[in-house]
Design a protein around this motif. Structure first.
Motif, mmCIF file in Angstrom:
data_model
loop_
_atom_site.group_PDB
_atom_site.id
_atom_site.type_symbol
_atom_site.label_atom_id
_atom_site.label_comp_id
_atom_site.label_asym_id
_atom_site.label_seq_id
_atom_site.Cartn_x
_atom_site.Cartn_y
_atom_site.Cartn_z
ATOM 1 N N ALA A 60 -24.556 12.009 -6.291
ATOM 2 C CA ALA A 60 -24.977 12.327 -7.659
ATOM 3 C C ALA A 60 -23.774 12.436 -8.592
ATOM 4 C CB ALA A 60 -25.787 13.624 -7.660
ATOM 5 N N GLU A 61 -22.689 13.034 -8.121
ATOM 6 C CA GLU A 61 -21.481 13.152 -8.943
ATOM 7 C C GLU A 61 -20.889 11.772 -9.255
ATOM 8 O OE1 GLU A 61 -18.860 15.708 -6.800
ATOM 9 O OE2 GLU A 61 -20.117 17.491 -7.067
ATOM 10 N N THR A 62 -20.905 10.887 -8.271
ATOM 11 C CA THR A 62 -20.379 9.542 -8.484
ATOM 12 C C THR A 62 -21.223 8.784 -9.490
ATOM 13 O OG1 THR A 62 -19.452 9.497 -6.253
ATOM 14 C CG2 THR A 62 -19.816 7.373 -7.333
ATOM 15 N N ALA A 63 -22.531 8.888 -9.371
ATOM 16 C CA ALA A 63 -23.415 8.213 -10.333
ATOM 17 C C ALA A 63 -23.198 8.743 -11.751
ATOM 18 C CB ALA A 63 -24.868 8.388 -9.905
ATOM 19 N N ALA A 64 -22.993 10.045 -11.870
ATOM 20 C CA ALA A 64 -22.736 10.621 -13.190
ATOM 21 C C ALA A 64 -21.433 10.108 -13.772
ATOM 22 C CB ALA A 64 -22.716 12.143 -13.092
ATOM 23 N N ALA A 65 -20.408 9.960 -12.929
ATOM 24 C CA ALA A 65 -19.136 9.418 -13.389
ATOM 25 C C ALA A 65 -19.281 7.975 -13.832
ATOM 26 C CB ALA A 65 -18.091 9.531 -12.278
ATOM 27 N N LEU A 66 -20.092 7.209 -13.093
ATOM 28 C CA LEU A 66 -20.352 5.821 -13.478
ATOM 29 C C LEU A 66 -21.077 5.759 -14.824
ATOM 30 C CD1 LEU A 66 -20.426 2.768 -12.762
ATOM 31 C CD2 LEU A 66 -22.594 3.218 -11.586
ATOM 32 N N LYS A 67 -22.045 6.621 -14.999
ATOM 33 C CA LYS A 67 -22.782 6.664 -16.272
ATOM 34 C C LYS A 67 -21.845 6.932 -17.440
ATOM 35 C CE LYS A 67 -26.731 8.889 -18.514
ATOM 36 N NZ LYS A 67 -27.876 9.860 -18.321
ATOM 37 N N ALA A 70 -29.535 -11.776 -3.889
ATOM 38 C CA ALA A 70 -29.148 -10.546 -4.585
ATOM 39 C C ALA A 70 -30.403 -9.743 -4.883
ATOM 40 C CB ALA A 70 -28.387 -10.869 -5.873
ATOM 41 N N ARG A 71 -30.204 -8.516 -5.314
ATOM 42 C CA ARG A 71 -31.326 -7.644 -5.672
ATOM 43 C C ARG A 71 -30.965 -6.883 -6.932
ATOM 44 N NH1 ARG A 71 -33.460 -4.321 -0.790
ATOM 45 N NH2 ARG A 71 -34.288 -6.389 -0.313
ATOM 46 N N LEU A 72 -31.829 -6.961 -7.919
ATOM 47 C CA LEU A 72 -31.604 -6.281 -9.197
ATOM 48 C C LEU A 72 -32.432 -5.006 -9.243
ATOM 49 C CD1 LEU A 72 -30.268 -6.400 -12.033
ATOM 50 C CD2 LEU A 72 -32.367 -7.526 -12.835
ATOM 51 N N TYR A 73 -31.740 -3.872 -9.379
ATOM 52 C CA TYR A 73 -32.381 -2.565 -9.478
ATOM 53 C C TYR A 73 -32.414 -2.134 -10.941
ATOM 54 C CZ TYR A 73 -31.480 -2.245 -4.440
ATOM 55 O OH TYR A 73 -31.441 -2.475 -3.084
ATOM 56 N N THR A 74 -33.590 -1.711 -11.393
ATOM 57 C CA THR A 74 -33.743 -1.240 -12.765
ATOM 58 C C THR A 74 -34.383 0.144 -12.743
ATOM 59 O OG1 THR A 74 -34.075 -3.517 -13.530
ATOM 60 C CG2 THR A 74 -34.668 -1.742 -15.042
ATOM 61 N N PRO A 75 -33.659 1.176 -13.182
ATOM 62 C CA PRO A 75 -34.236 2.527 -13.157
ATOM 63 C C PRO A 75 -35.258 2.714 -14.258
ATOM 64 C CG PRO A 75 -32.078 2.568 -14.189
ATOM 65 C CD PRO A 75 -32.283 1.160 -13.698
ATOM 66 N N ALA A 76 -36.191 3.629 -14.046
ATOM 67 C CA ALA A 76 -37.206 3.938 -15.052
ATOM 68 C C ALA A 76 -36.528 4.362 -16.352
ATOM 69 C CB ALA A 76 -38.121 5.044 -14.538
ATOM 70 N N GLY A 77 -37.024 3.830 -17.454
ATOM 71 C CA GLY A 77 -36.485 4.215 -18.755
ATOM 72 C C GLY A 77 -35.195 3.531 -19.140
ATOM 73 N N ALA A 78 -34.731 2.571 -18.355
ATOM 74 C CA ALA A 78 -33.478 1.889 -18.688
ATOM 75 C C ALA A 78 -33.626 1.108 -19.984
ATOM 76 C CB ALA A 78 -33.076 0.946 -17.559
ATOM 77 N N GLY A 122 -30.986 2.359 -0.408
ATOM 78 C CA GLY A 122 -31.095 3.710 -0.956
ATOM 79 C C GLY A 122 -29.908 4.074 -1.828
ATOM 80 N N HIS A 123 -28.732 3.693 -1.392
ATOM 81 C CA HIS A 123 -27.500 3.961 -2.143
ATOM 82 C C HIS A 123 -27.557 3.298 -3.518
ATOM 83 C CE1 HIS A 123 -23.325 4.439 -3.144
ATOM 84 N NE2 HIS A 123 -22.987 3.202 -2.832
ATOM 85 N N CYS A 124 -27.984 2.040 -3.566
ATOM 86 C CA CYS A 124 -28.058 1.344 -4.852
ATOM 87 C C CYS A 124 -29.108 1.967 -5.761
ATOM 88 C CB CYS A 124 -28.343 -0.137 -4.624
ATOM 89 S SG CYS A 124 -26.952 -1.052 -3.914
ATOM 90 N N ARG A 125 -30.216 2.431 -5.182
ATOM 91 C CA ARG A 125 -31.234 3.117 -5.977
ATOM 92 C C ARG A 125 -30.681 4.418 -6.564
ATOM 93 N NH1 ARG A 125 -36.490 1.252 -5.188
ATOM 94 N NH2 ARG A 125 -36.649 -0.409 -3.630
ATOM 95 N N ARG A 126 -29.907 5.144 -5.779
ATOM 96 C CA ARG A 126 -29.310 6.382 -6.274
ATOM 97 C C ARG A 126 -28.349 6.108 -7.430
ATOM 98 N NH1 ARG A 126 -29.981 10.721 -2.683
ATOM 99 N NH2 ARG A 126 -30.932 10.122 -0.688
ATOM 100 N N LEU A 127 -27.521 5.068 -7.285
ATOM 101 C CA LEU A 127 -26.581 4.732 -8.343
ATOM 102 C C LEU A 127 -27.315 4.311 -9.619
ATOM 103 C CD1 LEU A 127 -23.857 2.745 -6.364
ATOM 104 C CD2 LEU A 127 -23.570 4.968 -7.474
ATOM 105 N N ALA A 128 -28.352 3.478 -9.468
ATOM 106 C CA ALA A 128 -29.098 3.020 -10.637
ATOM 107 C C ALA A 128 -29.765 4.185 -11.360
ATOM 108 C CB ALA A 128 -30.141 1.986 -10.217
ATOM 109 N N ALA A 129 -30.433 5.049 -10.594
ATOM 110 C CA ALA A 129 -31.135 6.174 -11.211
ATOM 111 C C ALA A 129 -30.161 7.174 -11.823
ATOM 112 C CB ALA A 129 -32.018 6.862 -10.171
ATOM 113 N N GLY A 130 -29.099 7.490 -11.103
ATOM 114 C CA GLY A 130 -28.154 8.489 -11.582
ATOM 115 C C GLY A 130 -27.320 8.038 -12.758
ATOM 116 N N ALA A 131 -27.006 6.735 -12.801
ATOM 117 C CA ALA A 131 -26.187 6.210 -13.895
ATOM 118 C C ALA A 131 -27.023 5.663 -15.034
ATOM 119 C CB ALA A 131 -25.260 5.114 -13.362
ATOM 120 N N GLY A 132 -28.318 5.502 -14.808
ATOM 121 C CA GLY A 132 -29.187 4.970 -15.854
ATOM 122 C C GLY A 132 -28.871 3.536 -16.215
#
Length: 310
Positions: A299-306, A67-75, A100-110
């Motif tokens: 970006a819209e999907t990540a915002a909805a997840l957040k 597995a891979r754990l993604y942690t966005p800056a400021g989480a 890349g997709h997982c990075r986008r979700l992590a960053a966009g959803a925080g």
């Protein structure tokens, strides 16, 4: 029906011209590993602009599952967590193809994202992938503190076959009082309808073809299996499942079953929302460099997840 997004139309035209000049052999005669390498290389090349301020740590969960754990800056710690299952028909796809997709979700959803490299068919026939998805999710709940995660804000998600895995896990855990999922993010999920939908009948590509769907189904070998209900979700009781966002694409043979699943969830009293991007294609979340429309949808999907994991 909306027009196909111009950028994707251009990409598809180029691919068709290349295939005409150099025809590819049928999928049935290709080793799965060769198809995996081609898919991984193509998708990595189509998503080079994912956020850089996301750390990624490879780990092993539930004993032996990569597995891979993604942690966005400021989480924050603890943060919410999305447990994510990549697409690829249960046969192709991996941590790299969807990085890349997982990075986008992590960053966009925080939030943190745990991408699970579940076992693939045909080397590991059904229900190996479903077993791994459930085991990884259970493990994440039981090790939330180690992951820096709030166990009250854990979601599952996935695209295509991964959407099937996420939906299946959400149903498996809906009566588990110790592991209450907060949300499920189902991106153009394969639900396996009992009867052929109009979109499966009418659409042969782009991106997801009838040949590919048949190849995936054959190699997974779920049809007729005693646990087939874990993949073929059309007949399962969905009452009590976690709230959901179901996203579909207008040029995707899976769109009707995704929409139908959202409607079934809502009819059973689940807080479910369906969003369709009518001009986009299957797999667009891992092709964000191809079209600005795909990046905007991501970006819209990540915002909805957040918002769902607050």
């Amino acid at each position: 029906m909306a027009a196909l997004d111009a950028a994707f139309a251009s990409m598809i035209a180029e691919q068709e011209a290349a295939a005409k000049a150099n025809p590819l052999p049928p999928l049935d005669v290709l080793p799965p590993e060769m198809v995996r390498v081609g898919y991984r290389t193509q998708r990595q090349g189509q998503d080079q602009t994912a956020p850089k301020d996301v750390t990624a740590k490879d780990l092993t969960v539930a004993g032996a599952i990569p597995a891979r754990l993604y942690t966005p800056a400021g989480a924050a710690t603890p943060s919410a967590l999305l447990i994510y299952f990549h697409g690829g028909g249960f046969v192709i796809g991996d941590l790299e193809s969807h990085d890349g997709h997982c990075r986008r979700l992590a960053a966009g959803a925080g939030c943190r994202v745990l991408a699970v490299d579940y076992r693939l068919a045909p080397e590991h026939p059904f229900p190996a992938g479903h077993d791994d998805a459930l085991a990884a999710t259970t493990w994440a709940f039981d090790h939330a503190g180690e992951l820096g995660v709030d166990p009250a804000r854990i979601a599952v998600g996935g695209c295509s076959a991964g959407g099937n895995l996420a939906a299946s896990v959400a149903l498996d855990l809906k009566d588990d009082p110790k592991r209450r999922l907060k949300f499920q993010l189902l991106l153009y999920p394969g639900i396996w309808p009992q009867e052929e939908t109009a979109s499966r009948k009418d659409l042969d590509g782009p991106v997801l073809t009838k040949e590919a769907l048949a190849w995936f189904e054959k190699l997974l070998a779920a049809v007729g299996h005693p646990q087939a209900h874990r993949a073929m979700l059309a007949a399962r009781d969905v009452a009590g499942a976690a709230p959901a966002l179901v996203v579909t694409a207008g040029f995707d043979p899976l769109k009707d079953e995704g929409r139908g699943y959202a409607e079934r969830l809502a009819a059973a009293g689940v807080a479910a929302r369906h969003v369709e991007y009518p001009s986009l294609v299957h797999d667009f979340y891992v092709m964000c460099d191809v079209s600005p429309a795909a990046a905007a949808a991501s970006a819209e999907t990540a915002a909805a997840l957040k918002a769902a994991l607050q």
